[in-house]
Write a protein that holds these residues in place. Sequence first.
Motif, PDB file in Angstrom:
ATOM      1  N   HIS A  98     -26.857   7.874  19.910  1.00  0.00           N
ATOM      2  CA  HIS A  98     -26.371   6.932  20.924  1.00  0.00           C
ATOM      3  C   HIS A  98     -24.878   6.632  20.787  1.00  0.00           C
ATOM      4  CE1 HIS A  98     -30.550   6.318  21.976  1.00  0.00           C
ATOM      5  NE2 HIS A  98     -30.833   6.006  20.719  1.00  0.00           N
ATOM      6  N   VAL A  99     -24.173   7.374  19.924  1.00  0.00           N
ATOM      7  CA  VAL A  99     -22.747   7.115  19.720  1.00  0.00           C
ATOM      8  C   VAL A  99     -21.943   7.998  20.671  1.00  0.00           C
ATOM      9  CG1 VAL A  99     -20.818   7.119  18.102  1.00  0.00           C
ATOM     10  CG2 VAL A  99     -23.117   6.494  17.307  1.00  0.00           C
ATOM     11  N   ALA A 100     -21.221   7.378  21.577  1.00  0.00           N
ATOM     12  CA  ALA A 100     -20.319   8.093  22.492  1.00  0.00           C
ATOM     13  C   ALA A 100     -18.959   7.406  22.422  1.00  0.00           C
ATOM     14  CB  ALA A 100     -20.871   8.083  23.908  1.00  0.00           C
ATOM     15  N   ARG A 229     -12.254  -1.227  18.476  1.00  0.00           N
ATOM     16  CA  ARG A 229     -13.694  -0.989  18.370  1.00  0.00           C
ATOM     17  C   ARG A 229     -13.990   0.066  17.303  1.00  0.00           C
ATOM     18  NH1 ARG A 229     -15.949   0.501  24.081  1.00  0.00           N
ATOM     19  NH2 ARG A 229     -13.875   1.478  24.273  1.00  0.00           N
ATOM     20  N   HIS A 230     -15.139  -0.093  16.617  1.00  0.00           N
ATOM     21  CA  HIS A 230     -15.532   0.825  15.555  1.00  0.00           C
ATOM     22  C   HIS A 230     -16.811   1.564  15.950  1.00  0.00           C
ATOM     23  CE1 HIS A 230     -12.581  -0.871  12.749  1.00  0.00           C
ATOM     24  NE2 HIS A 230     -12.967  -2.067  13.175  1.00  0.00           N
ATOM     25  N   PHE A 231     -16.845   2.853  15.654  1.00  0.00           N
ATOM     26  CA  PHE A 231     -18.016   3.684  15.893  1.00  0.00           C
ATOM     27  C   PHE A 231     -18.354   4.397  14.578  1.00  0.00           C
ATOM     28  CE2 PHE A 231     -15.511   3.323  19.715  1.00  0.00           C
ATOM     29  CZ  PHE A 231     -16.440   3.016  20.699  1.00  0.00           C
ATOM     30  N   GLN A 232     -19.636   4.409  14.223  1.00  0.00           N
ATOM     31  CA  GLN A 232     -20.045   5.016  12.966  1.00  0.00           C
ATOM     32  C   GLN A 232     -20.972   6.198  13.204  1.00  0.00           C
ATOM     33  OE1 GLN A 232     -21.635   2.131  10.198  1.00  0.00           O
ATOM     34  NE2 GLN A 232     -19.596   1.777   9.332  1.00  0.00           N
ATOM     35  N   LEU A 233     -20.724   7.259  12.450  1.00  0.00           N
ATOM     36  CA  LEU A 233     -21.541   8.466  12.487  1.00  0.00           C
ATOM     37  C   LEU A 233     -22.006   8.780  11.071  1.00  0.00           C
ATOM     38  CD1 LEU A 233     -19.143  10.522  14.768  1.00  0.00           C
ATOM     39  CD2 LEU A 233     -21.367   9.618  15.474  1.00  0.00           C
ATOM     40  N   LEU A 234     -23.253   9.232  10.957  1.00  0.00           N
ATOM     41  CA  LEU A 234     -23.818   9.527   9.646  1.00  0.00           C
ATOM     42  C   LEU A 234     -24.012  11.024   9.477  1.00  0.00           C
ATOM     43  CD1 LEU A 234     -26.563   6.741   9.330  1.00  0.00           C
ATOM     44  CD2 LEU A 234     -24.221   6.727   8.446  1.00  0.00           C
ATOM     45  N   ALA A 235     -23.689  11.520   8.304  1.00  0.00           N
ATOM     46  CA  ALA A 235     -23.936  12.904   7.925  1.00  0.00           C
ATOM     47  C   ALA A 235     -24.151  12.909   6.422  1.00  0.00           C
ATOM     48  CB  ALA A 235     -22.769  13.806   8.320  1.00  0.00           C
ATOM     49  N   LEU A 273     -28.046  17.457   6.188  1.00  0.00           N
ATOM     50  CA  LEU A 273     -28.958  16.621   6.981  1.00  0.00           C
ATOM     51  C   LEU A 273     -28.743  16.765   8.481  1.00  0.00           C
ATOM     52  CD1 LEU A 273     -29.089  13.323   4.902  1.00  0.00           C
ATOM     53  CD2 LEU A 273     -30.930  14.952   5.274  1.00  0.00           C
ATOM     54  N   VAL A 274     -27.463  16.745   8.914  1.00  0.00           N
ATOM     55  CA  VAL A 274     -27.165  16.815  10.344  1.00  0.00           C
ATOM     56  C   VAL A 274     -26.100  17.884  10.548  1.00  0.00           C
ATOM     57  CG1 VAL A 274     -27.741  14.415  10.818  1.00  0.00           C
ATOM     58  CG2 VAL A 274     -25.420  15.001  10.159  1.00  0.00           C
ATOM     59  N   PRO A 275     -26.008  18.463  11.731  1.00  0.00           N
ATOM     60  CA  PRO A 275     -25.008  19.509  11.976  1.00  0.00           C
ATOM     61  C   PRO A 275     -23.587  18.974  11.872  1.00  0.00           C
ATOM     62  CG  PRO A 275     -26.074  18.858  14.022  1.00  0.00           C
ATOM     63  CD  PRO A 275     -26.845  18.213  12.915  1.00  0.00           C
ATOM     64  N   GLY A 276     -22.662  19.875  11.527  1.00  0.00           N
ATOM     65  CA  GLY A 276     -21.274  19.482  11.352  1.00  0.00           C
ATOM     66  C   GLY A 276     -20.577  19.104  12.639  1.00  0.00           C
ATOM     67  N   SER A 277     -21.224  19.349  13.791  1.00  0.00           N
ATOM     68  CA  SER A 277     -20.596  19.054  15.084  1.00  0.00           C
ATOM     69  C   SER A 277     -20.840  17.632  15.560  1.00  0.00           C
ATOM     70  CB  SER A 277     -21.130  20.029  16.140  1.00  0.00           C
ATOM     71  OG  SER A 277     -22.538  19.914  16.256  1.00  0.00           O
ATOM     72  N   VAL A 278     -21.349  16.755  14.683  1.00  0.00           N
ATOM     73  CA  VAL A 278     -21.676  15.404  15.115  1.00  0.00           C
ATOM     74  C   VAL A 278     -20.444  14.658  15.621  1.00  0.00           C
ATOM     75  CG1 VAL A 278     -21.482  14.539  12.746  1.00  0.00           C
ATOM     76  CG2 VAL A 278     -22.774  13.239  14.433  1.00  0.00           C
ATOM     77  N   LEU A 279     -19.286  14.848  14.974  1.00  0.00           N
ATOM     78  CA  LEU A 279     -18.067  14.171  15.418  1.00  0.00           C
ATOM     79  C   LEU A 279     -17.602  14.711  16.762  1.00  0.00           C
ATOM     80  CD1 LEU A 279     -15.692  12.248  14.952  1.00  0.00           C
ATOM     81  CD2 LEU A 279     -14.557  14.080  13.668  1.00  0.00           C
ATOM     82  N   THR A 280     -17.597  16.025  16.916  1.00  0.00           N
ATOM     83  CA  THR A 280     -17.133  16.607  18.177  1.00  0.00           C
ATOM     84  C   THR A 280     -18.041  16.212  19.332  1.00  0.00           C
ATOM     85  OG1 THR A 280     -18.372  18.647  17.694  1.00  0.00           O
ATOM     86  CG2 THR A 280     -16.074  18.547  17.001  1.00  0.00           C
ATOM     87  N   ARG A 281     -19.339  16.110  19.066  1.00  0.00           N
ATOM     88  CA  ARG A 281     -20.271  15.695  20.115  1.00  0.00           C
ATOM     89  C   ARG A 281     -19.992  14.259  20.544  1.00  0.00           C
ATOM     90  NH1 ARG A 281     -25.305  16.862  17.802  1.00  0.00           N
ATOM     91  NH2 ARG A 281     -25.438  14.738  16.978  1.00  0.00           N
ATOM     92  N   ALA A 282     -19.718  13.394  19.560  1.00  0.00           N
ATOM     93  CA  ALA A 282     -19.440  11.996  19.885  1.00  0.00           C
ATOM     94  C   ALA A 282     -18.117  11.838  20.622  1.00  0.00           C
ATOM     95  CB  ALA A 282     -19.436  11.160  18.610  1.00  0.00           C
ATOM     96  N   LEU A 283     -17.147  12.718  20.330  1.00  0.00           N
ATOM     97  CA  LEU A 283     -15.838  12.650  20.991  1.00  0.00           C
ATOM     98  C   LEU A 283     -15.841  13.353  22.343  1.00  0.00           C
ATOM     99  CD1 LEU A 283     -13.489  13.384  17.953  1.00  0.00           C
ATOM    100  CD2 LEU A 283     -13.739  11.195  19.147  1.00  0.00           C
ATOM    101  N   GLY A 284     -16.920  14.077  22.647  1.00  0.00           N
ATOM    102  CA  GLY A 284     -16.994  14.790  23.915  1.00  0.00           C
ATOM    103  C   GLY A 284     -16.239  16.106  23.905  1.00  0.00           C
ATOM    104  N   LEU A 285     -16.044  16.701  22.713  1.00  0.00           N
ATOM    105  CA  LEU A 285     -15.330  17.970  22.612  1.00  0.00           C
ATOM    106  C   LEU A 285     -16.316  19.126  22.584  1.00  0.00           C
ATOM    107  CD1 LEU A 285     -12.726  17.002  19.858  1.00  0.00           C
ATOM    108  CD2 LEU A 285     -12.420  16.953  22.337  1.00  0.00           C
ATOM    109  N   GLU A 286     -15.956  20.229  23.200  1.00  0.00           N
ATOM    110  CA  GLU A 286     -16.806  21.410  23.218  1.00  0.00           C
ATOM    111  C   GLU A 286     -16.075  22.569  22.548  1.00  0.00           C
ATOM    112  OE1 GLU A 286     -18.085  22.361  27.123  1.00  0.00           O
ATOM    113  OE2 GLU A 286     -19.129  20.451  27.446  1.00  0.00           O
ATOM    114  N   LYS A 287     -16.844  23.410  21.880  1.00  0.00           N
ATOM    115  CA  LYS A 287     -16.257  24.546  21.185  1.00  0.00           C
ATOM    116  C   LYS A 287     -15.682  25.538  22.190  1.00  0.00           C
ATOM    117  CE  LYS A 287     -17.090  27.195  17.019  1.00  0.00           C
ATOM    118  NZ  LYS A 287     -18.052  27.461  15.914  1.00  0.00           N
ATOM    119  N   VAL A 288     -14.509  26.048  21.887  1.00  0.00           N
ATOM    120  CA  VAL A 288     -13.805  26.963  22.787  1.00  0.00           C
ATOM    121  C   VAL A 288     -14.072  28.400  22.361  1.00  0.00           C
ATOM    122  CG1 VAL A 288     -11.542  27.718  23.601  1.00  0.00           C
ATOM    123  CG2 VAL A 288     -12.017  25.275  23.291  1.00  0.00           C
TER     124      VAL A 288
END
Length: 546
Positions: A98-100, A229-235, A273-288
């Motif tokens: 739910h982190v965007a 504002r603060h947003f937290q992601l877990l890995a 535990l979780v994929p390394g793309s968790v930050l990019t997903r939260a930032l709305g970035l897509e792999k080029v």
Amino acid sequence: MRYFPISLIFFVKTAVVYAAQHFPTVGIYLMFAGAALWSIFLVNAGMVGIVLEAAIGRIFRWWLVVPLAFYGGYWAIVVQQRLELRMLSASYETANAHVAIPFDPARQSLVFDNGESGAWLTEHYGMPVTYAANNNFPEGYLSHRIVDEATCDKIRQAPAMRAAFVHTSGFHDGDSIRTWRLVKRFCALSMPERPELPMVRVSRQEEKYHQGSMPVRRYTTTVTSPDGRHFQLLAGSVYPLTWWPMPVMGCMLNSASPSWDCAAGFRRVRITLVPGSVLTRALGLEKVDPSNRRGADPAPVLAKAAAMEDAVLERQLANIDAIIEDPARTRDWQTDVIRNRPDALESRAEAIMKGLERAAALAGNDRYVAGGNGRTLIHLVANLSKDRFVEFGPRILAIYAAAGERHWLWETTSLLGRLGDLGPAALPYLVDPKRNSRVFRFATIEGLCRVGAAGRSLSEPKLIAMWTNTRDRPNRDTLAAIYVAMRRIGIAPPPLAEDKYNRLAVLQGEWADISPQSPSRVCAVGAERRARREEERHGERRTNLE
């Protein structure tokens, strides 16, 4: 029927090998032999052996309790850990789902704290630039971006930019080492640079704990937006036991303490535990896709790099002016940009020479600091053009004439090597029999080479002795320097008494063009070799600076 199984011998051997490893004199050899892993085979062989002996009736059946307890207890823990792993992974995924994070690369700067760079986002996710906090630079940050190969070459060919910490490096495509491919169309570029746009800051904290009996390493990434504002992601990673028991028992050298440390336990496997793309997903970035990769606009990037070079030059010039004014005070001794900017160096040449004279004359308690500052000035004087250096010749020789036996002037190779540009007048300082240190000998090779044929009568015996001395066999670079010096002076290098690696033939091939007519710059063999390789790489003519 036996009371004790023969297979117990495997456990005895395990104990003996582990005990022997506790003694460093023996353990060091066992460590290199992989003795810590022998217990994997020995313990499992003992357990399986007990089962077989009980099955054929060699021992009482109640011995089966030992392997049943070992494997049953082990697998019960493994299953429990795998269940805990699933629950932990699911909780992380739920927390991240739910982190965007509202982020616009065109209007905001992404800044990484805690030593991370974020360069991978520019290389694979289309980010135009990322920043890393770095207190080693006055700007407080290092920028990271990718640029096309032509821009990379321009920066690589500008030593002053590299000296101003404007650095290029390659990067790879691929998900593992076996699939890595070096990217040829672009390179990664970093330089000191402060973000100009509002900053979105990324920091990561690491926490180690145990989930039951399973070690866990959790990474909490906190993203702070410009509005606070603060947003937290877990890995994180977990380290459960392997499915098959793999007991490891051994000792090894801990170089950090240093100490000889021993440990016993079961081998574990690392699971993310979780994929390394968790930050990019939260930032709305897509792999080029690599085919769609774009580098930064060269013009503003080169302008920023040039501005950084000028800023570092200004700071270094200010430090040099302070050193010249008072050589007995400690200053920043970095002068790489000045040394690679002939215009700036020539503009301060007279002042630098006066500062060197002042530093060389200091003694007593001020001499140590003056020595460090004096060496800084020496490197600058040694980088002057030949005409300017020769102009200062009488003053340079005068400070050597006044220097005592243990003066720091005799320990700096850059200026000693260039004394030869002053001609035969420098020979008394290059063939001084009272000085026989390795530093002095190596520096005088270049100096004698620069004097050339005019100093052959004094140079030849010294160089021949260094060439043929088997008790102090020169290394590859020293041997090349002696060879080039002899060729430029007009001496025919004699065969080496011991030459099992055929080094003479190699030198003859590499330096076949050296003669008494060669410019004095060839005497700096290391720099000359690098320049020739660079010339071969780019296929360009090199300007000869003498």
